[in-house]
Write a protein that holds these residues in place. Sequence first.
Motif, PDB file in Angstrom:
ATOM      1  N   UNK A 118     -53.243 100.583  -1.516  1.00  0.00           N
ATOM      2  CA  UNK A 118     -52.029 100.841  -0.770  1.00  0.00           C
ATOM      3  C   UNK A 118     -51.002  99.749  -1.075  1.00  0.00           C
ATOM      4  N   UNK A 119     -49.840 100.137  -1.522  1.00  0.00           N
ATOM      5  CA  UNK A 119     -48.721  99.223  -1.828  1.00  0.00           C
ATOM      6  C   UNK A 119     -48.915  98.397  -3.108  1.00  0.00           C
ATOM      7  N   UNK A 120     -49.974  98.699  -3.880  1.00  0.00           N
ATOM      8  CA  UNK A 120     -50.183  97.933  -5.121  1.00  0.00           C
ATOM      9  C   UNK A 120     -50.250  98.869  -6.327  1.00  0.00           C
ATOM     10  N   UNK A 121     -49.350  98.642  -7.303  1.00  0.00           N
ATOM     11  CA  UNK A 121     -49.362  99.444  -8.529  1.00  0.00           C
ATOM     12  C   UNK A 121     -49.805  98.586  -9.713  1.00  0.00           C
ATOM     13  N   UNK A 122     -50.567  99.202 -10.624  1.00  0.00           N
ATOM     14  CA  UNK A 122     -50.953  98.501 -11.848  1.00  0.00           C
ATOM     15  C   UNK A 122     -50.421  99.259 -13.052  1.00  0.00           C
ATOM     16  N   UNK A 123     -49.830  98.516 -13.980  1.00  0.00           N
ATOM     17  CA  UNK A 123     -49.294  99.091 -15.216  1.00  0.00           C
ATOM     18  C   UNK A 123     -50.021  98.475 -16.403  1.00  0.00           C
ATOM     19  N   UNK A 124     -51.039  99.155 -16.920  1.00  0.00           N
ATOM     20  CA  UNK A 124     -51.723  98.570 -18.079  1.00  0.00           C
ATOM     21  C   UNK A 124     -50.964  98.903 -19.363  1.00  0.00           C
ATOM     22  N   UNK A 125     -50.270  97.927 -19.891  1.00  0.00           N
ATOM     23  CA  UNK A 125     -49.458  98.171 -21.087  1.00  0.00           C
ATOM     24  C   UNK A 125     -50.321  98.048 -22.340  1.00  0.00           C
ATOM     25  N   UNK A 126     -50.204  99.056 -23.200  1.00  0.00           N
ATOM     26  CA  UNK A 126     -50.986  99.040 -24.429  1.00  0.00           C
ATOM     27  C   UNK A 126     -50.069  99.345 -25.604  1.00  0.00           C
ATOM     28  N   UNK A 127     -50.204  98.547 -26.665  1.00  0.00           N
ATOM     29  CA  UNK A 127     -49.462  98.833 -27.880  1.00  0.00           C
ATOM     30  C   UNK A 127     -48.127  98.116 -27.944  1.00  0.00           C
ATOM     31  N   UNK A 128     -47.317  98.578 -28.875  1.00  0.00           N
ATOM     32  CA  UNK A 128     -46.056  97.911 -29.136  1.00  0.00           C
ATOM     33  C   UNK A 128     -44.992  98.347 -28.141  1.00  0.00           C
ATOM     34  N   UNK A 129     -44.263  97.376 -27.644  1.00  0.00           N
ATOM     35  CA  UNK A 129     -43.180  97.701 -26.727  1.00  0.00           C
ATOM     36  C   UNK A 129     -41.865  97.657 -27.475  1.00  0.00           C
ATOM     37  N   UNK A 130     -41.303  98.806 -27.771  1.00  0.00           N
ATOM     38  CA  UNK A 130     -39.971  98.774 -28.358  1.00  0.00           C
ATOM     39  C   UNK A 130     -38.959  99.018 -27.243  1.00  0.00           C
ATOM     40  N   UNK A 131     -37.690  98.950 -27.616  1.00  0.00           N
ATOM     41  CA  UNK A 131     -36.644  99.023 -26.603  1.00  0.00           C
ATOM     42  C   UNK A 131     -36.743 100.298 -25.775  1.00  0.00           C
ATOM     43  N   UNK A 132     -36.898 101.419 -26.464  1.00  0.00           N
ATOM     44  CA  UNK A 132     -36.890 102.694 -25.767  1.00  0.00           C
ATOM     45  C   UNK A 132     -38.055 102.792 -24.796  1.00  0.00           C
TER      46      UNK A 132
END
Lengths: 211, 130
Positions: A98-112
Amino acid sequence: MATSEKTMEVGKERIDRLIDTMASLTTGEYDVTLDVDEKNEDEFTQVEFSMNFLIEQLIYERSENENKQQELQEKISLIEQQKQAIQELSTPIIKIWDQVLVLPLIGTLDTRRSQGLTENLLTDIATSQSKIAILDITGVPAVDSAVANHLLKTVASVKLLGAECVITGIRPEVAQTIVHLGVDLTEVETLSNLAEGLKWAFDRLRIRMTQ
Amino acid sequence: MSKVQIKEESDIVKARSVAKEMARDLGFGLVDQTRISTAVSELARNIFAYAGEGEVYIETDWDHRKGIRITFTDQGPGIEDIDLALQDGFSTAGSMGKGLPGAKRLMDRLNIQTKPGEGTRIIIEKWLDK
Ligand SMILES: Nc1ncnc2c1ncn2[C@@H]1O[C@H](COP(=O)(O)OP(=O)(O)OP(=O)(O)O)[C@@H](O)[C@H]1O
Ligand SMILES: [Mg+2]
């Protein structure tokens, strides 16, 4: 060989018209036809007929071509859409508590992609009334100044919504590189891994509740 | 040696991966691989951002030195003042201004040749035999 000696007279005007028509065709102007005098048919009339037939054929081919091109264009944009969909899917936003979000980022982060991610995260924070977002970058191979900039912007926008952000999973070699690069992440809460991030989140929530 | 044309944003990733792979094959450790690929990322991004297009040339053998040397060439607007561009925080794009000074810190050598209106050539090196 009498036949090969056979000659015929064709008025210069008819030849000029034929040449004009061919000239139009070479410039891509297909909206032309030769007027054929069917009553006074001679052997040159056959040439004129053939020319008109050729023009019709060209018009048909061109429209076929345009259809194919449009089809291709539609397919390309479909692929683009799917690509984007896959990218978005590949970064799920998980409501882990509750009230906690997780964003597992994978790979290359380009601008878009970064922009899309930030937008999605902000929307999700707002709709789920979350107070904490954990950005886990364990799966991001390199953090250059552009990526760092995106992360900083995301963190700042999350703050504006009244929520807090923590970045977890900065690998040692990435951490060293960030320092050399001169990017200042001191303003941002960073923790070694996701488990630490969760602990931090629970602490913060408890603090909020007792306040 | 390897060549990567920079035309779109995804080419930055390509250049970075090629450099990282070559650095690894040559015997650089993980930290140095990351430093090298990050420097490549910065300079390739500058090509994309300021010149629109250009080329990244990566070699691992020159002048009897063991290491990696990467040359970034573009025919863009060039850099007006190299010393200024190398300062932390200087940016004509309202960005962080970390690319050039950062790449310099990450590598053993960084050399800039540029002429306003004609283009820029930047060479970076990291040596195994220091
Ligand atoms: N290849 C290039 N051609 C023309 N100008 C360049 C080039 N590379 C860098 N510059 C100039 O040098 C300045 C500093 O570059 P640097 O990479 O250090 O910072 P930045 O690109 O502005 O920001 P950051 O890389 O931190 O996002 C740029 O703002 C730009 O004016
Ligand atoms: Mg830059």
